[in-house]
Motif scaffolding. Structure first.
Motif, mmCIF file in Angstrom:
data_model
loop_
_atom_site.group_PDB
_atom_site.id
_atom_site.type_symbol
_atom_site.label_atom_id
_atom_site.label_comp_id
_atom_site.label_asym_id
_atom_site.label_seq_id
_atom_site.Cartn_x
_atom_site.Cartn_y
_atom_site.Cartn_z
ATOM 1 N N SER A 158 25.366 -86.576 -32.839
ATOM 2 C CA SER A 158 26.383 -87.511 -32.340
ATOM 3 C C SER A 158 27.747 -87.203 -32.942
ATOM 4 N N LEU A 186 39.202 -93.836 -28.262
ATOM 5 C CA LEU A 186 38.551 -92.597 -28.671
ATOM 6 C C LEU A 186 38.965 -92.184 -30.079
ATOM 7 N N CYS A 207 36.206 -91.675 -33.032
ATOM 8 C CA CYS A 207 36.104 -90.432 -33.805
ATOM 9 C C CYS A 207 36.105 -90.718 -35.307
ATOM 10 N N THR A 212 31.972 -85.449 -31.333
ATOM 11 C CA THR A 212 33.351 -85.906 -31.498
ATOM 12 C C THR A 212 34.282 -84.780 -31.941
ATOM 13 N N LEU A 267 37.179 -83.405 -29.607
ATOM 14 C CA LEU A 267 38.384 -84.234 -29.569
ATOM 15 C C LEU A 267 39.286 -83.935 -30.759
ATOM 16 N N ARG A 268 38.673 -83.773 -31.927
ATOM 17 C CA ARG A 268 39.464 -83.420 -33.113
ATOM 18 C C ARG A 268 40.104 -82.040 -32.947
#
Length: 342
Positions: free
Chosen positions: A75, A99, A103, A79, A82-83
């Motif tokens: 999981s 979001l 994160c 994320t 996105l980082r």
């Protein structure tokens, strides 16, 4: 997009020391996350698939904890894209505010569920070595699953304050993963005390006690002339567990918690700028080490038990067998279609 706005004085105070060194931080995060994301996602997805396919072993204590640990790591890895997008765009957040919050939230959920699941694995190993009869009768898979659910609820609820901080505006650009105001730093400082005490020091103390007991028990067993093979395998598994879990705590978790605490105090008390810059760069390195625990944990699955290696081999054999059966079925159907009528 909901954003948090602070006065210019507060924002300048938080960023005045690190602004000239932000490119170093962004570069480190980019290259580390580029490595961690595919490896963590692939390895932990394989772990979930392998243990899910083995319905006969899903009911074991070890498998229950491992699947929860792999689910946490998998999981968190989702994320990371996105980082990566954020840092490749020069620290400009172009996604919705929620979001950004998710994160940040999942990083801490993964961090502390990983620590507690590793602690649970250690306690189960201690019971198996030091109190095998109690382990066999009382440490049932159902109870282990309930403990895992309790860990999820406890960490998820304790990490909820990190959902309060979303996108902030700095230099007219939307930013994420940054404290926006004095109140944000104060809140993170309080959460740091709680996380370090309950989420790290207490589990680490439990692990040390369990390992001391395990080592003493193994030394007693090694003095026996005739030791069953199952006990020898149990000793090897315990040694592997001790080595990997200890290395994970010392490399991934300990440096991050120590440096994070010092850096937060330096920021909150406005220490010398040079010291704060050095601490900020050190936090970057230790945070990357903490994030890398999601690629270290699969080593634990592999080396701590022979069962997992057998599961990997059996799953591979099952997939190949299924393909062969499907090919044979298609071949038989084709031959029947082309067979001339009698």
């Amino acid at each position: 997009m909901a954003t948090a706005l602070c006065n210019n004085t507060s924002t300048t105070w938080l960023t005045e020391c690190s602004r000239d060194h932000e490119h170093v931080k962004f570069s480190v995060y980019k290259y580390v996350y580029l490595l961690v994301f595919p490896v963590a996602f692939l390895f932990n997805a394989v772990v979930l698939v392998v243990f899910y396919l083995q319905s006969r072993h899903r009911s074991s204590n070890f498998s229950v904890v491992v699947m929860n640990l792999a689910l946490s790591d998998c999981s968190f890895s989702l994320t990371l894209p996105l980082r990566l997008t954020y840092y490749f765009r020069g620290a400009v957040w172009s996604f919705p505010d929620w979001l950004c919050r998710v994160c940040q939230y999942f990083f801490y959920v993964n961090l502390y569920t990983s620590i507690l699941f590793l602690t649970l694995l250690t306690v189960l190993r201690w019971l198996a070595v030091a109190k095998p009869h109690y382990h066999r009768s009382q440490a049932t898979p159902t109870r282990t699953l309930l403990v895992c659910l309790g860990i999820w609820l406890f960490v998820g609820g304790s990490s909820a304050p990190f959902l309060y901080s979303g996108v902030t505006i700095r230099e007219n650009l939307p930013r994420c993963f940054e404290p926006s105001c004095m109140s944000s730093v104060r809140r993170v400082l309080i959460l740091n005390y709680m996380g370090t005490t309950v989420g790290f020091l207490l589990p680490f103390f439990i692990i040390i006690i369990c390992y001391c007991s395990i080592i003493r028990r193994l030394m007693d067993l090694s003095g026996l002339r005739r030791t069953p093979n199952i006990c020898q395998r149990n000793r090897r598994h315990s040694v592997h567990m001790i080595t990997i879990v200890t290395a994970t705590f010392l490399v991934c978790f300990l440096p991050y918690h120590v440096i994070r605490a010092v850096h937060l105090h330096a920021t909150y008390n406005q220490w010398n700028c040079g010291v704060r810059v050095w601490l900020q760069l050190t936090v970057v390195v230790t945070l990357c080490l903490a994030a890398s625990n999601s690629i270290v944990n699969p080593l634990l699955y592999y080396y701590s038990t022979r069962m997992f290696r057998n599961n990997v081999m059996f799953a591979r054999f099952s997939i190949l067998s299924s393909r062969r059966l499907a090919m044979r079925s298609r071949k038989t159907d084709t031959e029947e279609v082309h067979q001339p009528p009698l």
